[in-house]
Design an enzyme around this catalytic site. Structure first.
Site, PDB file in Angstrom:
ATOM      1  NE  ARG A 176      37.475  30.839  43.883  1.00 55.64           N
ATOM      2  CZ  ARG A 176      37.242  29.905  44.792  1.00 55.64           C
ATOM      3  NH1 ARG A 176      37.977  28.798  44.827  1.00 55.64           N
ATOM      4  NH2 ARG A 176      36.276  30.040  45.668  1.00 55.64           N
ATOM      5  CB  SER A 227      33.779  37.311  43.206  1.00 55.19           C
ATOM      6  OG  SER A 227      32.724  36.840  44.016  1.00 55.19           O
ATOM      7  CD  GLU A 297      37.363  34.934  42.034  1.00 55.84           C
ATOM      8  OE1 GLU A 297      36.279  34.424  41.691  1.00 55.84           O
ATOM      9  OE2 GLU A 297      37.699  35.090  43.231  1.00 55.84           O
TER      10      GLU A 297
END
Length: 305
Positions: A176, A227, A297
């Site tokens: 990510r 998320s 995130e």
């Protein structure tokens, strides 16, 4: 008497730069204050012009795609917010098996289009509520696939206003993450390697299977940002949060989802500060119980006093 800023049109373009545009309607969480200045260019040339305009006035620039994976302060954002929602051009090249899509193209649209054509390679992205541009920047992924696996190249607007073409190896991809994060380099379009002329029914079935799995395990009935935390190892963020008993925990109108604890829901009228405080509370509880610091995130923009 203080003059109220008015909308501006950049000479020689179709760019309308508007002042004090509320951003809550541009994010999947439905929270956030106003942009000091806002523009939604309809071409790469107009985007370049808007970029130069911001530089001329020494304004910070924020790029806004689908508005997922994003928490914008109730105070709004200074500078120029550039929305890529009109940059959605797409081209399928049967000779190379590649697809080139604008930064504003939604990933689920791309996945469904590929499935209808019988092209394999984007099935993993069908449930990700983001855009091509955001996927390239953050190395979005799901179901064992990610942007780094399929990216051939991306067209990037550099801070000096020039265009450059970068490859996956140039972006130093990690989980990510990429070198584009936290920079003023803007992704304009991306080219992905696909496998064309596959069995359309098989590709459709796999795509639908991935979508069904996400719909059955993740909460989509209320606004969220997807998320919230990156998954540490060996346990997922959702598991750690659930085990400290935070499912359903609420601050204001922001709530840890009952279905999946790594989601925070806007139950109606939530403020960005509600979400921010809930994020911090979850981090503190997980850290105290498991001695694990959950890293967001979700991208947090603006001031949170």
């Amino acid at each position: 008497m203080i003059k109220t800023p008015t909308a501006q049109i950049i000479p020689g373009t179709q760019c309308v730069i508007s002042p004090q545009v509320p951003l809550n309607g541009f994010t999947t969480l439905n929270v956030g204050g106003a942009a000091q200045w806002f523009v939604a260019p309809e071409s790469i040339q107009d985007l370049q012009a808007a970029y130069r305009w911001a530089q001329e006035y020494d304004l910070p620039i924020t790029v806004l795609g689908a508005g997922s994976n994003l928490l914008i302060s109730d105070q709004g954002l200074p500078g120029l917010v550039i929305a890529t929602k009109h940059l959605r051009r797409i081209k399928w090249d049967k000779e190379t098996g590649q697809v080139t899509a604008g930064a504003g193209r939604a990933l689920p649209q791309l996945a469904h289009h590929a499935a209808r054509l019988g092209w394999s390679g984007m099935e993993w992205s069908v449930g990700i509520p983001g855009t091509v541009g955001g996927a390239v920047v953050m190395n979005a992924g799901a179901h064992g696939g990610c942007a780094a696996d399929y990216l051939v190249s991306a067209l990037v607007l550099e801070p000096d206003g020039c265009l450059s073409v970068v490859t996956g190896s140039d972006l130093a991809y990690g989980y990510r993450s990429s070198v584009l994060q936290g920079t003023q380099r803007l992704v304009l379009q991306a080219t992905w390697q696909m496998e064309p002329e596959q069995d359309p029914q098989r590709v459709k079935a796999t795509t639908q299977e991935h979508l069904n799995q996400r719909l059955s395990t993740q909460p989509y009935h209320l606004p969220s940002c997807g998320s919230v935390f990156r998954n540490p190892q060996p346990h997922t963020a959702g598991w750690l949060i659930e085990k400290v008993g935070l499912k359903g925990y609420q601050i204001g109108q922001a709530q840890v989802a009952e279905r999946h604890a790594n989601f925070i829901l806007n139950r109606g009228g939530a403020k960005a500060m509600d979400v921010f405080q809930l994020i911090r509370h979850v981090q503190a509880c997980v850290s105290e119980r498991w001695d694990v610091l959950l890293h967001p995130e979700v991208k947090i923009l603006g001031e949170f006093a």
